[in-house]
Design an enzyme around this catalytic site. Structure first.
Site, PDB file in Angstrom:
ATOM      1  N   ARG A 211      15.434  -1.561   4.760  1.00  0.00           N
ATOM      2  CA  ARG A 211      15.458  -3.016   4.568  1.00  0.00           C
ATOM      3  C   ARG A 211      15.808  -3.715   5.876  1.00  0.00           C
ATOM      4  O   ARG A 211      15.252  -4.768   6.204  1.00  0.00           O
ATOM      5  CB  ARG A 211      16.437  -3.383   3.455  1.00  0.00           C
ATOM      6  CG  ARG A 211      15.866  -3.000   2.089  1.00  0.00           C
ATOM      7  CD  ARG A 211      16.651  -3.609   0.959  1.00  0.00           C
ATOM      8  NE  ARG A 211      17.842  -2.866   0.675  1.00  0.00           N
ATOM      9  CZ  ARG A 211      17.980  -1.993  -0.321  1.00  0.00           C
ATOM     10  NH1 ARG A 211      16.975  -1.766  -1.160  1.00  0.00           N
ATOM     11  NH2 ARG A 211      19.101  -1.360  -0.512  1.00  0.00           N
ATOM     12  N   PHE A 227       6.998  -3.293  -6.404  1.00  0.00           N
ATOM     13  CA  PHE A 227       8.099  -2.591  -7.083  1.00  0.00           C
ATOM     14  C   PHE A 227       9.420  -3.133  -6.520  1.00  0.00           C
ATOM     15  O   PHE A 227      10.257  -2.381  -6.030  1.00  0.00           O
ATOM     16  CB  PHE A 227       8.005  -1.075  -6.887  1.00  0.00           C
ATOM     17  CG  PHE A 227       6.677  -0.472  -7.245  1.00  0.00           C
ATOM     18  CD1 PHE A 227       6.366  -0.157  -8.552  1.00  0.00           C
ATOM     19  CD2 PHE A 227       5.717  -0.228  -6.261  1.00  0.00           C
ATOM     20  CE1 PHE A 227       5.140   0.409  -8.889  1.00  0.00           C
ATOM     21  CE2 PHE A 227       4.486   0.333  -6.581  1.00  0.00           C
ATOM     22  CZ  PHE A 227       4.195   0.661  -7.896  1.00  0.00           C
ATOM     23  N   ASP A 249       7.211  -6.897  -9.823  1.00  0.00           N
ATOM     24  CA  ASP A 249       7.840  -5.825 -10.600  1.00  0.00           C
ATOM     25  C   ASP A 249       7.469  -6.051 -12.064  1.00  0.00           C
ATOM     26  O   ASP A 249       7.144  -7.173 -12.468  1.00  0.00           O
ATOM     27  CB  ASP A 249       9.364  -5.835 -10.430  1.00  0.00           C
ATOM     28  CG  ASP A 249      10.005  -4.492 -10.775  1.00  0.00           C
ATOM     29  OD1 ASP A 249      10.352  -3.738  -9.838  1.00  0.00           O
ATOM     30  OD2 ASP A 249      10.155  -4.198 -11.978  1.00  0.00           O
ATOM     31  N   SER A 250       7.525  -4.983 -12.860  1.00  0.00           N
ATOM     32  CA  SER A 250       7.175  -5.127 -14.273  1.00  0.00           C
ATOM     33  C   SER A 250       8.385  -5.447 -15.142  1.00  0.00           C
ATOM     34  O   SER A 250       8.242  -5.692 -16.333  1.00  0.00           O
ATOM     35  CB  SER A 250       6.494  -3.845 -14.766  1.00  0.00           C
ATOM     36  OG  SER A 250       7.327  -2.748 -14.497  1.00  0.00           O
ATOM     37  N   ASP A 297       7.405   0.635  -2.785  1.00  0.00           N
ATOM     38  CA  ASP A 297       8.594   1.457  -3.081  1.00  0.00           C
ATOM     39  C   ASP A 297       8.622   1.780  -4.572  1.00  0.00           C
ATOM     40  O   ASP A 297       9.483   1.295  -5.313  1.00  0.00           O
ATOM     41  CB  ASP A 297       9.859   0.696  -2.651  1.00  0.00           C
ATOM     42  CG  ASP A 297      11.117   1.547  -2.818  1.00  0.00           C
ATOM     43  OD1 ASP A 297      11.000   2.786  -2.868  1.00  0.00           O
ATOM     44  OD2 ASP A 297      12.219   0.966  -2.905  1.00  0.00           O
ATOM     45  N   CYS A 337       9.944   8.626  -3.629  1.00  0.00           N
ATOM     46  CA  CYS A 337      11.279   9.207  -3.876  1.00  0.00           C
ATOM     47  C   CYS A 337      11.160  10.370  -4.855  1.00  0.00           C
ATOM     48  O   CYS A 337      12.125  10.747  -5.496  1.00  0.00           O
ATOM     49  CB  CYS A 337      12.245   8.141  -4.384  1.00  0.00           C
ATOM     50  SG  CYS A 337      11.726   7.369  -5.915  1.00  0.00           S
TER      51      CYS A 337
HETATM   52  N1  SAH Z   1      12.393  -1.585  -3.862  1.00  0.00           N
HETATM   53  C1  SAH Z   1      13.513  -1.659  -4.785  1.00  0.00           C
HETATM   54  C2  SAH Z   1      13.621  -0.432  -5.673  1.00  0.00           C
HETATM   55  C3  SAH Z   1      12.391  -0.128  -6.501  1.00  0.00           C
HETATM   56  S1  SAH Z   1      12.705   0.808  -7.919  1.00  0.00           S
HETATM   57  C4  SAH Z   1      14.794  -1.928  -4.012  1.00  0.00           C
HETATM   58  O1  SAH Z   1      14.808  -1.781  -2.775  1.00  0.00           O
HETATM   59  O2  SAH Z   1      15.799  -2.260  -4.630  1.00  0.00           O
HETATM   60  C5  SAH Z   1      11.183   0.846  -8.743  1.00  0.00           C
HETATM   61  C6  SAH Z   1      10.836  -0.411  -9.506  1.00  0.00           C
HETATM   62  O3  SAH Z   1       9.502  -0.278  -9.963  1.00  0.00           O
HETATM   63  C7  SAH Z   1      11.642  -0.706 -10.756  1.00  0.00           C
HETATM   64  O4  SAH Z   1      12.247  -1.966 -10.624  1.00  0.00           O
HETATM   65  C8  SAH Z   1      10.630  -0.737 -11.927  1.00  0.00           C
HETATM   66  O5  SAH Z   1      10.862  -1.801 -12.833  1.00  0.00           O
HETATM   67  C9  SAH Z   1       9.348  -0.986 -11.182  1.00  0.00           C
HETATM   68  N2  SAH Z   1       8.104  -0.488 -11.812  1.00  0.00           N
HETATM   69  C10 SAH Z   1       7.856   0.724 -12.332  1.00  0.00           C
HETATM   70  N3  SAH Z   1       6.552   0.841 -12.675  1.00  0.00           N
HETATM   71  C11 SAH Z   1       5.963  -0.342 -12.332  1.00  0.00           C
HETATM   72  C12 SAH Z   1       4.635  -0.835 -12.418  1.00  0.00           C
HETATM   73  N4  SAH Z   1       3.632  -0.067 -12.884  1.00  0.00           N
HETATM   74  N5  SAH Z   1       4.386  -2.082 -11.977  1.00  0.00           N
HETATM   75  C13 SAH Z   1       5.383  -2.850 -11.491  1.00  0.00           C
HETATM   76  N6  SAH Z   1       6.656  -2.425 -11.380  1.00  0.00           N
HETATM   77  C14 SAH Z   1       6.947  -1.189 -11.785  1.00  0.00           C
END
Ligand code: SAH
Length: 394
Positions: A211, A227, A249-250, A297, A337
């Protein structure tokens, strides 16, 4: 003395200081140890190998606490291990303006199954093995003593518990529960964390340095944060001078926190979108949109190597569309990850995505988890987060 005696030739990984004993390597168990109890591990020739915690229901039937015969596994042992782990963080991490730090990172800190995160004046303890469960009360007391933190919350609910045959264990273990959401700083930005319901222990501390990298690259760029969870990359990009950020995000709940984070930090310019990333990337492409900096991510697509193939398709898909959406000279930070996807495989997938997108991309940097998430050289399984900073040609 309760003992595990290994089959002939099965001592090799322990001699290399790898802490896991698989059930298939065990010839016999002597003394009927309880779940989590310390056992002596010996080779078939009777040689001492280590002191380990017994996990009767797990395929990893024991995890070694220490490889030295004179060591006693007691309160003082855990005190010394905690001091070593916490000392490494204070010696090596520049934590000015940062109150969110992983203090203990399991096997890689010589403490199998034990994770401790600090968020300002609260600690979260996440236990994931029978041995860690057995020592819970001692661990809580020691952490209070060594850090001076009064509030310790236990958040033992990770997926691995099922494999260990353990029940989740969640609750305040010291001090009183926080009456308001906990707010902590990361590189001077403020974030709220929900210790009880947030992902992992509440926040993705492992992405701190990435970040900071985004912040240093963001000036004047139009950013797409895929995400985004609670918007930590988005906030970092805006703090670095991004002209605008689209954050996807979803999870509506995570996005509500993301919006609160923008307000908490006085950051304007985020467009927060509740949607599926796979579909949205296609839609943005159909709309002819493009970006200067894209972050991918995603969640863990492959917890185990067996699921790597399905995960590979997911990574290929989002990276392909990300490359298509990059402007000339644009940057892509792309992560996995998944423990089951190696760094090598991940790089191959990203290369394939760039090729199919017709982008002659370059890697500018290989990215990792921050150093408060170390990987013990003897325990390569500890490496899970890997990423690439890629660039599209001008
Ligand atoms: N980048 C973030 C962490 C991401 S965690 C940070 O730095 O804090 C992964 C995220 O992906 C979660 O919030 C989850 O809700 C989201 N997610 C999972 N599948 C998804 C999809 N198909 N479309 C959108 N978001 C999704």
């Amino acid at each position: 003395m309760k003992k595990l005696i290994l089959k002939p030739g099965r001592e090799k990984s322990l001699l290399r200081k790898h802490p896991w004993v698989f059930s298939g390597a065990v010839e016999r168990v002597e003394g009927n140890p309880d779940s989590g109890e310390t056992v002596l591990v010996r080779s078939s020739h009777g040689a001492f190998l280590g002191w380990a915690a017994f996990s009767p229901k797990s395929q990893i039937v024991a995890r070694v606490w220490d490889f030295a015969e004179p060591t006693q596994i007691d309160r003082e042992f855990f005190r010394a291990r905690f001091q070593r782990a916490i000392g490494m963080r204070s010696a090596l991490l520049d934590v000015s303006g940062t109150g969110g730090v992983r203090l203990v990172h399991g096997e890689s800190d010589g403490l199998p199954g034990i994770v401790v995160d600090r968020y300002a004046e609260s600690l979260v303890l996440q236990l994931g093995s029978a041995g860690a469960y057995r020592w819970r009360d001692t661990l809580v007391e020691l952490l209070g003593e060594l850090t001076g933190v009064h509030a310790i919350f236990e958040r033992s609910d990770a997926d691995v518990l099922a494999l260990e045959g353990l029940e989740p264990s969640i609750g305040q273990r010291r001090g009183s529960p926080a009456s308001a959401p906990i707010v902590f700083e990361e590189n001077g930005l403020r974030f709220r964390v929900d210790l009880q319901h947030g992902h992992k222990t509440g926040f993705y501390l492992d992405q701190r340095d990435n970040r900071a990298l985004v912040r240093s690259l963001a000036a004047g760029r139009e950013v797409l944060d895929c995400f985004c969870y609670t918007g930590a990359f988005t906030a970092s990009a805006l703090a670095g001078g991004a002209s605008a950020v689209t954050a996807i995000d979803s999870s509506a709940e995570s996005l509500a926190t993301a919006a609160a984070h923008m307000e908490l930090n006085g950051l304007a310019g985020a467009q927060i979108v509740e949607a599926d990333v796979f579909q949205t990337l296609r839609r943005l492409r159909d709309q002819g949109r493009s970006f200067d900096l894209i972050i991918l991510d995603p969640p863990k697509f492959a917890p185990t190597a067996a699921l790597a193939e399905r995960a590979a398709r997911g990574y290929k898909d989002i990276n392909l569309y990300a490359f298509k959406l990059l402007r000339p000279g644009g940057l892509l930070l792309t992560f996995s990850c998944s423990g089951g996807v190696s760094r090598d495989l991940f790089q191959k997938i990203v290369a394939g995505a760039a090729l199919d997108a017709g982008v002659d991309g370059q890697i500018l940097r290989w990215l990792n988890a921050a150093p408060d998430h170390p990987v013990a050289l003897a325990f390569p399984e500890g490496e899970y987060l890997k990423g690439l900073l890629c660039r599209a040609p001008t």
